[in-house]
Every structure is written in structure tokens, then in C-alpha cells.
Design an enzyme around this catalytic site. Structure first.
Site, PDB file in Angstrom:
ATOM      1  NE  ARG A  87      55.023   2.161  33.039  1.00 15.28           N
ATOM      2  CZ  ARG A  87      55.563   2.049  31.843  1.00 15.28           C
ATOM      3  NH1 ARG A  87      55.892   1.028  31.341  1.00 15.28           N
ATOM      4  NH2 ARG A  87      56.266   3.184  31.394  1.00 15.28           N
ATOM      5  CB  THR A  88      49.829   5.845  36.540  1.00 15.25           C
ATOM      6  OG1 THR A  88      51.286   5.357  37.016  1.00 15.25           O
ATOM      7  CG2 THR A  88      49.175   6.229  37.776  1.00 15.25           C
ATOM      8  CE  LYS A 116      38.589  29.567  27.537  1.00 14.81           C
ATOM      9  NZ  LYS A 116      37.307  29.325  27.908  1.00 14.81           N
ATOM     10  NE  ARG A 137      51.933  10.364  36.766  1.00 14.30           N
ATOM     11  CZ  ARG A 137      52.783   9.173  36.424  1.00 14.30           C
ATOM     12  NH1 ARG A 137      53.592   9.127  35.302  1.00 14.30           N
ATOM     13  NH2 ARG A 137      52.743   8.262  37.123  1.00 14.30           N
ATOM     14  CG  HIS A 170      53.676   7.230  41.733  1.00 18.63           C
ATOM     15  ND1 HIS A 170      52.320   6.858  41.473  1.00 18.63           N
ATOM     16  CD2 HIS A 170      54.167   6.777  40.445  1.00 18.63           C
ATOM     17  CE1 HIS A 170      52.015   6.503  40.450  1.00 18.63           C
ATOM     18  NE2 HIS A 170      53.244   6.469  39.714  1.00 18.63           N
TER      19      HIS A 170
HETATM   20  N1   CP Z   1      55.394   3.582  37.035  1.00 17.70           N
HETATM   21  C1   CP Z   1      54.853   4.817  36.350  1.00 17.70           C
HETATM   22  O1   CP Z   1      54.392   5.671  37.113  1.00 17.70           O
HETATM   23  O2   CP Z   1      54.723   4.628  35.018  1.00 17.70           O
HETATM   24  P1   CP Z   1      54.069   5.497  33.992  1.00 17.70           P
HETATM   25  O3   CP Z   1      54.730   6.894  34.433  1.00 17.70           O
HETATM   26  O4   CP Z   1      54.163   5.250  32.761  1.00 17.70           O
HETATM   27  O5   CP Z   1      52.836   6.022  34.719  1.00 17.70           O
END
Ligand code: CP
Length: 353
Positions: A87-88, A116, A137, A170
Site C-alpha cells: 500500500r505505502t 560493494k 521505508r 509510520h
Molecule cells: N499499511 C501499510 O503500511 O501497508 P504496506 O506495508 O503494504 O505498505
């Protein structure tokens, strides 16, 4: 006055309270980096909700779609996702496309020069040479914050958006959760005064941590933390809420809490953070939203989940009008469009459209 990390070392900066770091994440009073939920205040949250709704409306017509695509044409973004995401990742990519931004991606460090021996810091600094925005992420807690601190000290800093950092934060998920709550309770007194149950692995779930920090901006919130004793909300968050005088209760019985609340926020067990398979010992089925709970859930209450889910919510419940998790996923795209537009100061153009 904005601060840009000059004259402060990382250790000193890192120890500052979240609210004290806020000015390091802004430029000329505007948002620049998105790192942690503590950097946002109520005015910002209200503005995000209003602007996201405006953008959704604009996008309904071809003229509006073309207008949105013209806003950031010529800009480039790097999506650096080295922890799994559906999703993100996809909603950030869609958000960039809606605004006319071109995306590059790195999703696996084995394809980058990290193999490397290049440091992660040098890797991300390299991205900043080629793009105007980095969305990341990363499994390490605090990594996005460290990179924002680092980029503040170079001559061509680019904004960093934290799209999930280890067990810690998050913030963009929490923003879309706020937008979902805002839309759900628009005709029921807004988010103020609502009772919210957070359920599941609260110790290692970054979405619930970021959401708690955002919800302290609202009046009269009461939390119910429903979790196995081993996975209850961290002491740091509980101490924060005590200081902020936000009431919370801890429970391990979901059935008793469901009739009392306006929102039930379900989460899956975060067993990717197990050190020795310790989650296997926990009976997580006690923290599933069972179909029979629909009868005792208040009629205007909502069921949320950041997704992905496993068995916490049976698929049959998706058809209930109180199930909001698929709307959350869709709202994520609009909130991310809004956030990027604000970072590049296009909010005025959108408001005037
Ligand atoms: N909610 C969420 O962060 O989903 P993903 O891990 O699929 O990005």
C-alpha cells in the site's frame, strides 16, 4: 526561525523531544521533512484533511486531473523501500503520478552499491543528487531521522518522507488514519471526544505508535489498549500520554471493549521482529475481531486496520458499513498527494483552483 541541523551534533539532536525537533523538519515555516508524528499540530492536521478533500474533488474531472499533473511536472522522486510494502509504496507512486512527478525505485539493497560496501548514508545522499524528494521505508528505527539530519547539512538538501521506520514510526499511515477518522465522524462531532481501541501487537506496531502521537492533538480522546500482556503499548508512549493528560486503559479482553468505543483499530502480530520465535507462544486469536462483535459494536463506530491483515478480521466483515480499512488504503493515496503538494508549497494553487 527554522533550524537546519548546523551547530548541533547527531547525539544531541537525537535526544531532543519530538516536539523540539519540529523546527529542524521545516523550511521558511513550511513542512520539508516528514519524519515523526510529534512534528504535527492540530492546525496542520485540519489543513491536511481539508486539502485532501479538495484534491479528491478536483481529481473527479479531466480538467482537474490535468491541473494536478501540471503542479509538479519536472520533479523527480526516489522511492527507497528496503522493507516489504504494498500500500505505502503503490500509493506514494500513484500520488507522485497524480502530481506529475516521475519516480525511480530501489526496493532491494542487493541491486545497489551497498553490496560493494557503500554506507546507507552515502547511498541515500547519492539519491539526493538525482531527485527532488526521497520517500523511504527502512527496517532501522530512526534511520529516516538520521538521513534528514544529514541532508540538512548539505548544500542541496531534498525532503525526506518516512514511509515506515522499524518498530518506531509510520507518520504518513497515521495521517491517513486521521483523515479516515475525520471523514467517518464528520457528521458525528468530529474526532474530538472519541473513544478509540487499539488492538493487537501494540509494542512493535509502528502505525499505532504514530497514531497515538497524532491523536493527542484532539480534545477528550480516551484510548483502550487491548493487547497480550507481552505486547502491550510501550512504556515510553504510556509515559507520554500521562504527561499529556490523555487517559488510557489497558485490557486483554476485546469483547468487553468493543461496545464502549467509537473506533476499533486492529493490527496484525509483527512477528518479523521476533528474535527467537517468541510470538508463537502467544494466543493471538483473543485479539481477532469476531463476527459476533458486530452486534455489540455501536452503530456509528468504525473498524480500522492499516493492513496487511492475516486473520484479525474475517473477510465477511468487509461488507459491514462500519468496516473502513479499504477506505483507509484509498485515503492513503489522497493524503500522500496532499502531503507532497504541501512540501512543494502547491497548496495555495490547489486552494485557489
Ligand atoms: N499499511 C501499510 O503500511 O501497508 P504496506 O506495508 O503494504 O505498505
Amino acid at each position: 526561525m527554522d533550524k537546519v541541523s548546523k551547530g548541533i551534533d547527531w547525539e544531541t539532536f537525537h535526544k531532543l523531544r519530538g516536539s523540539k525537533k519540529r523546527t529542524y523538519f521545516t523550511r521558511d515555516g513550511n513542512i520539508f521533512h516528514v519524519i515523526m508524528s510529534q512534528q504535527f499540530d492540530r492546525a496542520f492536521l485540519d489543513d491536511i484533511c481539508e486539502l485532501a478533500t479538495k484534491i479528491r474533488g478536483i481529481s473527479k474531472g479531466n480538467k482537474g486531473v490535468a491541473f494536478l499533473q501540471s503542479l509538479l511536472q519536472g520533479k523527480r522522486a526516489m522511492l527507497y523501500f528496503v522493507q516489504p510494502s504494498t500500500r505505502t509504496f503503490l500509493s506514494f507512486m500513484a500520488a507522485c503520478q497524480i502530481l506529475g512527478i516521475q519516480c525511480s525505485e530501489v526496493r532491494d539493497t542487493t541491486t545497489s552499491s551497498e553490496m560493494k560496501g557503500e554506507s546507507q548514508e552515502d547511498t541515500v545522499r547519492t539519491f539526493s543528487s538525482y531527485v527532488d524528494l526521497i520517500v523511504m521505508r527502512h527496517p532501522q528505527t530512526g534511520f529516516a531521522e538520521r538521513i534528514a539530519f544529514l541532508l540538512n547539512q548539505i548544500s542541496r538538501p531534498v525532503p525526506i518522507i518516512n514511509a515506515g521506520s522499524g518498530k518506531d514510526q509510520h507518520p504518513t499511515q497515521a495521517l491517513l488514519d486521521i483523515y479516515t477518522l475525520h471523514r467517518s465522524f464528520e457528521n458525528y462531532g468530529g474526532i474530538d471526544g472519541k473513544k478509540i481501541a487499539l488492538v493487537g501487537d501494540l509494542l512493535r506496531g509502528r502505525t499505532v505508535r504514530s497514531l497515538v502521537y497524532l491523536l493527542r492533538n484532539y480534545e477528550g480522546i480516551r484510548f483502550y489498549f487491548v493487547a497480550p500482556p507481552e505486547l502491550q503499548m510501550g512504556d515510553d508512549l504510556k509515559e507520554y500520554l500521562r504527561k499529556q493528560k490523555v487517559p488510557f486503559e489497558e485490557s486483554d479482553t476485546l469483547e468487553e471493549v468493543v461496545p464502549l468505543v467509537d473506533a476499533v483499530y486492529m493490527t496484525r502480530i509483527q512477528d518479523e521482529y521476533d528474535e527467537q520465535g517468541e510470538s508463537k507462544e502467544i494466543d493471538y486469536t483473543k485479539y481477532y475481531f469476531k463476527e459476533k462483535y458486530l452486534k455489540v459494536l455501536p452503530p456509528n463506530a468504525i473498524i480500522m486496520h492499516p493492513l496487511p491483515r492475516r486473520d484479525e478480521i474475517p473477510v465477511k466483515i468487509d461488507a459491514d458499513k462500519r468496516a473502513m480499512y479499504w477506505r483507509q488504503a484509498r485515503n492513503g493515496m489522497w493524503v500522500r498527494v496532499t502531503l507532497i503538494a504541501k512540501i512543494f508549497q502547491k497548496d495555495k494553487d490547489i486552494r485557489e483552483y
